[in-house]
Design an enzyme around this catalytic site. Sequence first.
Site, mmCIF file in Angstrom:
data_model
loop_
_atom_site.group_PDB
_atom_site.id
_atom_site.type_symbol
_atom_site.label_atom_id
_atom_site.label_comp_id
_atom_site.label_asym_id
_atom_site.label_seq_id
_atom_site.Cartn_x
_atom_site.Cartn_y
_atom_site.Cartn_z
ATOM 1 C CG ASP A 45 56.790 -20.399 13.295
ATOM 2 O OD1 ASP A 45 55.957 -21.556 12.953
ATOM 3 O OD2 ASP A 45 56.302 -19.974 14.250
ATOM 4 C CB SER A 46 56.367 -25.245 9.625
ATOM 5 O OG SER A 46 55.958 -25.131 8.576
ATOM 6 C CE LYS A 113 49.708 -20.724 12.239
ATOM 7 N NZ LYS A 113 50.147 -21.185 13.307
ATOM 8 C CD GLU A 115 52.736 -21.028 18.117
ATOM 9 O OE1 GLU A 115 53.181 -21.059 19.078
ATOM 10 O OE2 GLU A 115 53.195 -21.498 17.074
ATOM 11 C CD GLU A 182 50.042 -27.931 15.746
ATOM 12 O OE1 GLU A 182 50.787 -26.563 16.088
ATOM 13 O OE2 GLU A 182 50.996 -28.403 15.834
HETATM 14 O O1 KIV Z 1 53.990 -23.291 11.680
HETATM 15 C C1 KIV Z 1 53.443 -23.709 10.470
HETATM 16 O O2 KIV Z 1 53.280 -24.646 9.931
HETATM 17 C C2 KIV Z 1 51.447 -23.884 11.225
HETATM 18 C C3 KIV Z 1 51.042 -25.209 11.414
HETATM 19 C C4 KIV Z 1 51.679 -26.772 12.500
HETATM 20 C C5 KIV Z 1 49.735 -25.214 11.693
HETATM 21 O O3 KIV Z 1 51.505 -23.218 12.164
#
Ligand code: KIV
Length: 265
Positions: A45-46, A113, A115, A182
């Site tokens: 989600d970056s 994934k 968080e 992280e």
């Molecule tokens: O969203 C992302 O790119 C991430 C990385 C920083 C691991 O979660």
Amino acid sequence: MHKITIKTLLKLKREAEHFACLTAYDASFARAQEEAGVEVILVGDSLGMVVKGQETTLSVSMEDMIYHTRNISRVCKKAMIMADLPFAANVSVEQTYLNSARLIAEGGAQIVKIEGGALMLDTVRFLSERGIAVCSHLGLLPQSINKLGGYRIQGRNKKEAKQLLADARAMEEAGSDILLLECVPAELAAKITESVSIPVIGIGAGPECDGQVLVCYDMLGLHHGSPASFVKDFLAETHSIQQAFRDYVHQVKTGEFPTPEHIFE
Ligand code: KIV
């Protein structure tokens, strides 16, 4: 060409072979990464920050995630595809389940994934029992930025370190297939990696994690403001994006990356 699965990563962990993960958001970058030998492609989600130009990851939508994940699953034949559950996708266990199913069925992700530590245990258990592969993202949680007040290293004091280790073990017990750490001190990340039997991917978490991940634009020297200290610009030495990806894979596997300048104590 065999698709990389959780089983492949477990075997690599058992054989102490490090694996490489990078973020990608489109077909061309994903194809080049796969050709370079990247084992896991993370549709992070970056993308809210590096693709959409937002200040945080918080406003990334399920539609954004599905669109970008589909761009990648359409072309990747080998690399494992991991997709982030965005911030607003996790309001309840049932909603997270539904959104995970969408990332898999509509986006083509193999693993989602999520968080969060202890609070997400019930969610992880619920997904895992229903056959969904899960990566639990621990340590610095960018989706909690408003609560954290800034992007800072996690697990530096004894209490936080103890909690992180306990969360990692509990996540494995609840059915997580992978952990992602992280911004965690290298020593703590090494201890966590040794304490669990599932693969651990690190970003700013030292060289002892089973795998490493970086945001692909960061490792190509494209960043807004100054780069985080754990980032290395792999394009600087080669001037070829494909070679930068190959060098990254090579340096992760040989342990040349990350070096002491990229780790936290
Ligand atoms: O969203 C992302 O790119 C991430 C990385 C920083 C691991 O979660």
